[in-house]
Design an enzyme around this catalytic site. Structure first.
Site, PDB file in Angstrom:
ATOM      1  CD  GLU A   1      48.386  42.311  36.117  1.00  0.00           C
ATOM      2  OE1 GLU A   1      47.571  41.778  36.883  1.00  0.00           O
ATOM      3  OE2 GLU A   1      48.253  43.467  35.677  1.00  0.00           O
TER       4      GLU A   1
ATOM      5  CE1 TYR B   1      42.542  46.020  34.750  1.00  0.00           C
ATOM      6  CE2 TYR B   1      44.731  46.510  35.615  1.00  0.00           C
ATOM      7  CZ  TYR B   1      43.456  45.991  35.787  1.00  0.00           C
ATOM      8  OH  TYR B   1      43.105  45.434  36.996  1.00  0.00           O
TER       9      TYR B   1
ATOM     10  CD  GLN C   1      45.554  47.864  39.439  1.00  0.00           C
ATOM     11  OE1 GLN C   1      44.474  47.330  39.185  1.00  0.00           O
ATOM     12  NE2 GLN C   1      46.562  47.196  39.968  1.00  0.00           N
TER      13      GLN C   1
ATOM     14  N   GLY D   1      50.364  50.055  29.181  1.00  0.00           N
ATOM     15  CA  GLY D   1      50.683  49.842  27.778  1.00  0.00           C
ATOM     16  C   GLY D   1      49.513  50.233  26.892  1.00  0.00           C
TER      17      GLY D   1
END
Length: 730
Positions: free
Chosen positions: A489, A201, A203, A243
């Site tokens: 997050e 992921y 971002q 990660g």
């Protein structure tokens, strides 16, 4: 003779070092083939596996000690005033969840391939290679045992090693499920579920994390080629931290600024292939690598957090995740009939899992500290025995609120799981009424629980004295693995400010007659709460749940109203928000603590198995959690007038009484977590309490003890001892 013996030791040590290096070199050459084999496996999921079909025997701790020795904590366990087995079910959430966790955790613990006691002694490359081996082996066992998805997730959890699989299953797959069209899901999810591709992921960037709208990576649509051009225009636009990105992932969901016809259309997700499926080399235009060592020894260094830059990398148009916004062949942006708010469902899901993880991490640390506090004896010798550390009131006042917090976070995590399901069903029915509250709840509780847990793990280390500083205590590595949760997050302070905005908006809408719902419903009674006077007259009054709840409501409501009034004095609301941000964050914390207290109280109002003994212990823990918060945030409660100084003193009296009631049940309360020694990973927290022989044996396993005379003796120590170093001239 001494010289001869020394030479023998030196040669022996050197041979061991050479042998280790050869073994490591041989293992490293298998890196690529390990990944290849992983990508080719396919899991035929089936129904729940039965205990009889497992290769490794399962034995309950009550039947046989894990160490095969004496239970040094048996005396403590005999003091329990409740049914520990029933409390295990309460902690797990249901009998099904308990049996599943119990079975899978013992499967992992009994398999030597999953050993982890040597992690802190491995070099970075050895550590990472070992993680690849475990991930591949775990996938092999999942296939061989034909585990269900639920069982497979549990197995990965109890392997207890941060790995690329966490991002593949926890972020990559959910992102495609939440933001991909039906066609995209049909194309990509089967490949991901079979791990024929491995995803991450992407971002966060070098220059932006929490500010997603500030991301710099671009995705420019080329209508002539029907492709997007993914590009990193600046150094700070480099993807940083994902990660699994550094060395493993073959694909990524990349977030970039969508540009069509020269116009920016906001940040969107794109599925981008990063590496060849044939030789694992990065594809043209992609620069990719690992960002380096992180905090701690083993800890999160098992993960290949990565850096990546794009040099005009082209991908097909249909690899933009288009569930909400579609880009046509002509480059036109078309809103789909799926509401944009549905994207937030993924965020709510991820954050509710983080809250659940907080309870697990905190409970691990608390289990270690509680067991060791019962084993350790210091000072105050009577009848030849020193006092157990757990009997000191100073230890109880620091430790028992942490046990209570672990249970509190567990129950609020259960409620968040329900909330996520409820919000998802509402979103699918185009009902967005509860989404703002759900977003605020998950943001605030993620911030609160992770901050408290990170601090609590460090507190547990200090509660274990000097031995807590040893890696073999399990606490340093647990702390290093966990603390990133305070920033990933969503940075915790930024999240609190999001909650504060939601609260200020809610207060501002009160005069219009709009009734707050859910966790903000108490603000609908703001007039009553502003006039509220606590009725506590003696210490026992603090055991009344309705009294405790209303005190927390009054404190939170008054802090919200106070901040709203101060904001109203600024001509520019945004300037006011920036100026008052620290005070607004305090109001958000008060609101979130109210949520946790209220959900703990609600849990106690439900049917709880195990009879009055179990329920009484949960009542004690709930009261400890609430009264300890009053003690720690006394300034808020007094300054808002929620309670008086006398009532605060009575709360402390009751808190001390509760500590005495919890003391005989302390070991049983942490036993209810049902953690194997393998999962705890701590000599201080081992189930049988046989700490000191294990600490002594563990010391000799350190590579530094491979030789009696250390490497470097001849070069550095001997010349000093023999005074053969020349004096320097100034």
């Amino acid at each position: 003779m001494r010289i001869f013996l020394y030479l023998v030791l030196l040669i022996s040590s050197s041979l061991q070092t050479i042998r280790r290096k050869e073994e490591v070199a041989g293992k490293r050459s298998k890196f690529f083939w390990t990944l290849c084999n992983l990508l080719k496996q396919q899991p035929p999921y089936r129904e729940l596996v039965s205990p009889e079909s497992l290769e490794f025997p399962i034995q309950r701790k009550s039947e046989k000690m894990e160490s095969g020795g004496v239970d040094h904590l048996a005396g403590e366990r005999s003091k329990a005033q409740f049914d520990v087995d029933e409390m295990k079910i309460v902690w797990a959430g249901s009998r099904h969840d308990f049996e599943l966790s119990d079975r899978i955790s013992r499967l992992v613990a009994s398999d030597p391939a999953f050993r982890k006691d040597n992690r802190v002694m491995l070099s970075r490359k050895e550590l990472f290679k070992n993680t690849l081996r475990k991930a591949a082996y775990a996938w092999k066992r999942i296939i061989e045992l034909r585990l269900t998805e639920e069982e497979a997730n549990k197995l990965r959890f109890y392997v207890d090693e941060a790995a690329f699989t966490d991002l593949h299953w926890g972020m990559f797959v959910p992102a495609i499920k939440g933001q991909g069209t039906d066609e995209q899901q049909q194309k990509w999810l089967p490949l991901a579920h079979r791990m024929q591709i491995i995803g991450c992921y992407a971002q966060t960037e070098l220059g932006h994390g929490s500010n997603v709208q500030g991301l710099e990576t671009t995705a420019t649509f080329d209508p002539q080629a029907d492709e997007f051009v993914i590009h990193s225009p600046t150094l700070t636009s480099s993807k940083w931290w994902p990660g699994g990105l550094g060395k493993v992932s073959t694909h990524a969901v990349v977030y970039a600024r969508l540009i069509t016809d020269g116009q920016e259309q906001g940040v969107h997700g794109f599925i981008v292939q990063l590496r060849s499926l044939d030789d694992h080399m990065p594809l043209p235009g992609i620069t990719i690598g690992d960002i380096g060592m992180k905090f701690g020894n083993g800890a999160y260094n098992t993960m290949d957090n990565g850096v990546m830059r794009f040099d005009n990398v082209r991908i097909p148009r249909d690899q933009m995740l288009m569930r909400v916004l579609q880009v046509t062949r002509e480059g036109k942006c078309v809103e789909s009939n799926v509401p944009r708010q549905l994207i937030y469902g993924t965020m709510v899901y991820v954050r509710q899992t983080i809250v659940a993880d907080a309870s697990r991490a905190l409970s691990r640390a608390v289990c270690i500290a509680t067991r060791y506090s019962a084993v350790r004896r210091q000072f105050g010798a009577q009848n030849g025995l020193e006092t157990q550390v757990i009997d000191y009131k100073t230890q109880q006042s620091r430790l028992f609120p942490l046990i209570a917090s672990a249970y509190a976070f567990r129950f609020v995590g259960e409620w968040l799981k329900w909330l996520y399901t409820d919000v998802t069903q509402r979103l699918q029915a185009n009902d967005f009424s509860t989404l703002p509250e759900a977003h605020a709840c998950t943001a605030g509780l993620k911030s609160l629980t992770t901050s408290v847990t990170a601090d609590a793990i460090e507190e547990c280390r200090k509660l274990c004295g000097g031995h807590g500083y040893l890696c073999s205590s399990g606490l340093p590595e647990l702390f290093a693995v966990y603390v990133p949760a305070c920033t990933y997050e969503g940075d915790n302070v930024v999240l609190l400010l999001q909650v504060a905005r939601f609260l200020m908006k809610t207060v501002a809408q009160l005069p219009s007659g709009k009734k707050p719902v859910g966790t903000t419903a108490y603000l609908g009674r703001v007039e009553h709460l502003m006039q509220y006077h606590c009725g506590v007259q003696n210490a026992e009054d603090w055991l009344n749940p309705s009294v405790v709840l209303e005190v927390f409501e009054a404190r939170a409501a008054r802090m919200c109203v106070n901040r709203a009034q101060k904001l109203g004095s600024f001509p520019n609301p945004e300037e006011g928000f920036a100026e008052l941000s620290a005070f607004l964050a305090e109001a958000a914390v008060a609101h979130c603590q109210l949520i946790v207290v209220s959900k703990f109280i609600e849990k106690l109002q439900q049917d709880i198995p195990g009879g009055e003994g179990v329920k009484q212990q949960l009542h004690n823990l709930c009261n400890i959690y609430a009264l300890n918060l009053i003690n720690r945030h006394l300034g808020d409660f007094l300054s808002t007038g929620a309670i008086s100084a006398k009532q605060a003193s009575l709360a402390n009296d009751q808190l001390r009484s509760l500590f005495s009631q919890v003391r005989p049940n302390a070991i049983a309360l942490v036993d209810a977590f049902n953690y194997t020694d393998h999962y705890l990973g701590s000599i201080l927290g081992c189930y049988d309490g046989n700490v000191y022989p294990k600490l002594y044996d563990e010391a000799w396993k350190d590579p530094l003890n491979d030789s009696v005379v250390p490497d470097g003796y001849q070069e550095y120590i001997r010349p000093m001892l023999k005074q053969q170093l020349r004096n320097a001239r100034l």
